[in-house]
Design a protein around this motif. Sequence first.
Motif, PDB file in Angstrom:
ATOM      1  N   ALA A 171       0.836  -1.198   0.000  1.00 64.30           N
ATOM      2  CA  ALA A 171       0.000   0.000   0.000  1.00 64.30           C
ATOM      3  C   ALA A 171       0.875   1.254   0.000  1.00 64.30           C
ATOM      4  N   GLY A 172       1.528   1.508  -1.125  1.00 68.15           N
ATOM      5  CA  GLY A 172       2.414   2.658  -1.239  1.00 68.15           C
ATOM      6  C   GLY A 172       2.047   3.549  -2.416  1.00 68.15           C
ATOM      7  N   TYR A 173       2.274   4.840  -2.263  1.00 69.52           N
ATOM      8  CA  TYR A 173       2.038   5.829  -3.317  1.00 69.52           C
ATOM      9  C   TYR A 173       3.273   6.711  -3.442  1.00 69.52           C
ATOM     10  N   ASN A 174       3.839   6.768  -4.627  1.00 72.28           N
ATOM     11  CA  ASN A 174       5.047   7.553  -4.884  1.00 72.28           C
ATOM     12  C   ASN A 174       6.177   7.144  -3.929  1.00 72.28           C
ATOM     13  N   VAL A 175       6.485   5.875  -3.947  1.00 74.96           N
ATOM     14  CA  VAL A 175       7.596   5.324  -3.158  1.00 74.96           C
ATOM     15  C   VAL A 175       8.715   4.959  -4.122  1.00 74.96           C
ATOM     16  N   ARG A 176       9.919   5.457  -3.854  1.00 77.78           N
ATOM     17  CA  ARG A 176      11.013   5.301  -4.792  1.00 77.78           C
ATOM     18  C   ARG A 176      12.244   4.725  -4.095  1.00 77.78           C
ATOM     19  N   PHE A 177      12.901   3.771  -4.750  1.00 77.89           N
ATOM     20  CA  PHE A 177      14.213   3.278  -4.358  1.00 77.89           C
ATOM     21  C   PHE A 177      15.184   3.740  -5.444  1.00 77.89           C
ATOM     22  N   VAL A 178      16.119   4.624  -5.095  1.00 78.61           N
ATOM     23  CA  VAL A 178      16.996   5.263  -6.073  1.00 78.61           C
ATOM     24  C   VAL A 178      18.453   4.949  -5.739  1.00 78.61           C
ATOM     25  N   ASN A 179      19.186   4.437  -6.733  1.00 80.07           N
ATOM     26  CA  ASN A 179      20.626   4.175  -6.568  1.00 80.07           C
ATOM     27  C   ASN A 179      20.918   3.283  -5.359  1.00 80.07           C
ATOM     28  N   CYS A 180      20.057   2.314  -5.126  1.00 81.42           N
ATOM     29  CA  CYS A 180      20.250   1.389  -4.005  1.00 81.42           C
ATOM     30  C   CYS A 180      20.948   0.113  -4.468  1.00 81.42           C
ATOM     31  N   LEU A 181      21.633  -0.524  -3.547  1.00 84.92           N
ATOM     32  CA  LEU A 181      22.314  -1.791  -3.817  1.00 84.92           C
ATOM     33  C   LEU A 181      21.611  -2.901  -3.038  1.00 84.92           C
ATOM     34  N   PHE A 182      21.303  -4.006  -3.730  1.00 83.48           N
ATOM     35  CA  PHE A 182      20.727  -5.186  -3.102  1.00 83.48           C
ATOM     36  C   PHE A 182      21.661  -6.350  -3.383  1.00 83.48           C
ATOM     37  N   SER A 183      22.252  -6.928  -2.337  1.00 82.00           N
ATOM     38  CA  SER A 183      23.282  -7.940  -2.556  1.00 82.00           C
ATOM     39  C   SER A 183      23.313  -8.918  -1.387  1.00 82.00           C
ATOM     40  N   GLY A 184      23.749 -10.153  -1.698  1.00 78.94           N
ATOM     41  CA  GLY A 184      23.989 -11.136  -0.648  1.00 78.94           C
ATOM     42  C   GLY A 184      22.753 -11.846  -0.146  1.00 78.94           C
ATOM     43  N   GLN A 185      21.678 -11.805  -0.908  1.00 82.49           N
ATOM     44  CA  GLN A 185      20.450 -12.458  -0.478  1.00 82.49           C
ATOM     45  C   GLN A 185      20.510 -13.951  -0.773  1.00 82.49           C
ATOM     46  N   THR A 186      20.130 -14.771   0.209  1.00 88.38           N
ATOM     47  CA  THR A 186      20.056 -16.220   0.013  1.00 88.38           C
ATOM     48  C   THR A 186      18.673 -16.703   0.409  1.00 88.38           C
ATOM     49  N   ASN A 187      18.204 -17.720  -0.292  1.00 93.05           N
ATOM     50  CA  ASN A 187      16.872 -18.274  -0.032  1.00 93.05           C
ATOM     51  C   ASN A 187      16.983 -19.780   0.011  1.00 93.05           C
ATOM     52  N   LEU A 201       0.123  -1.100  -4.965  1.00 90.83           N
ATOM     53  CA  LEU A 201       0.586   0.222  -5.345  1.00 90.83           C
ATOM     54  C   LEU A 201      -0.537   0.961  -6.069  1.00 90.83           C
ATOM     55  N   ARG A 202      -0.476   2.294  -6.080  1.00 87.03           N
ATOM     56  CA  ARG A 202      -1.424   3.058  -6.868  1.00 87.03           C
ATOM     57  C   ARG A 202      -1.287   2.680  -8.333  1.00 87.03           C
ATOM     58  N   ALA A 203      -2.339   2.842  -9.091  1.00 87.57           N
ATOM     59  CA  ALA A 203      -2.397   2.321 -10.453  1.00 87.57           C
ATOM     60  C   ALA A 203      -1.248   2.804 -11.316  1.00 87.57           C
ATOM     61  N   HIS A 204      -0.791   4.050 -11.133  1.00 87.39           N
ATOM     62  CA  HIS A 204       0.272   4.556 -11.998  1.00 87.39           C
ATOM     63  C   HIS A 204       1.663   4.283 -11.446  1.00 87.39           C
ATOM     64  N   GLU A 205       1.725   3.629 -10.269  1.00 90.47           N
ATOM     65  CA  GLU A 205       3.026   3.278  -9.728  1.00 90.47           C
ATOM     66  C   GLU A 205       3.470   1.953 -10.320  1.00 90.47           C
ATOM     67  N   THR A 206       4.655   1.905 -10.872  1.00 90.81           N
ATOM     68  CA  THR A 206       5.151   0.740 -11.576  1.00 90.81           C
ATOM     69  C   THR A 206       6.531   0.366 -11.091  1.00 90.81           C
ATOM     70  N   PRO A 207       7.025  -0.805 -11.463  1.00 95.56           N
ATOM     71  CA  PRO A 207       8.396  -1.186 -11.050  1.00 95.56           C
ATOM     72  C   PRO A 207       9.451  -0.207 -11.532  1.00 95.56           C
ATOM     73  N   GLU A 208       9.136   0.680 -12.514  1.00 99.52           N
ATOM     74  CA  GLU A 208      10.130   1.641 -12.964  1.00 99.52           C
ATOM     75  C   GLU A 208      10.506   2.625 -11.868  1.00 99.52           C
ATOM     76  N   HIS A 209       9.706   2.695 -10.781  1.00 97.82           N
ATOM     77  CA  HIS A 209      10.045   3.576  -9.668  1.00 97.82           C
ATOM     78  C   HIS A 209      11.181   2.981  -8.823  1.00 97.82           C
ATOM     79  N   LEU A 210      11.510   1.725  -9.096  1.00101.28           N
ATOM     80  CA  LEU A 210      12.638   1.091  -8.389  1.00101.28           C
ATOM     81  C   LEU A 210      13.872   1.293  -9.263  1.00101.28           C
ATOM     82  N   VAL A 211      14.512   2.418  -9.125  1.00 96.55           N
ATOM     83  CA  VAL A 211      15.603   2.825 -10.027  1.00 96.55           C
ATOM     84  C   VAL A 211      16.934   2.372  -9.483  1.00 96.55           C
TER      85      VAL A 211
END
Length: 211
Positions: A171-187, A201-211
């Motif tokens: 449930a997020g609106y205009n939430v952005r991850f910018v220049n972040c690093l995701f590393s070392g995840q194990t499952n 997410l709001r209808a116009h929020e897309t994965p492109e907001h995860l930059v």
Amino acid sequence: DAQESRGLGDVYKRQAYAGESVTVRDSSGQVCYAAPMDPENACPALQSALDTVRSGAYGTCTVTVTPGEYRMTKSAVLASDMTLNLTGVTLLNDNAGKGNIFISPNRDRTGKDYTGYSALENCTLRGGTLDYAPGNTNGSCLLRLAHCKNVTVDGTAFLNNKDSHHAELAAGYNVRFVNCLFSGQTNQTESSAEAVSYTHLRAHETPEHLV
């Protein structure tokens, strides 16, 4: 040293500290709260700083943690109308059981659950590293956000998560991850685990907001 203080349920210290500490400043640069931080248990001082912002007494604030490595033994609840400056800071998830480093508020001051996008608004996390303490495999997200709006995570590293998402957003609106690093995840389980898990997410929020 003498310190000016004011009562808002707790004592809000108005003097910046040298060394490992957290400081809250209002938009004019005035110190609203400052406290030393214990590297082995940073959450009490950090949560008091965040609660200072949540009190609403100081408007939009900047919360700054001095560079260093700190253990978080309990989840810290974020606040609206702030920038949390973690430049040069590493926070280690050292919760004994399930628990995150940062979460959005669950209930307002009256005890009512948040709905819509009202739990966390106008909040920026800047820099820093969110990691797991050595040997801690509790399988919880490092960052968990819900019912939030206008939130930016900028230049933060998410490291070494096991059997969970690095960050979870619902449930997020205009939430952005910018220049972040995701590393070392194990499952090692059959459950899914993504770098960022997002739902509702709001209808116009897309994965492109995860930059």
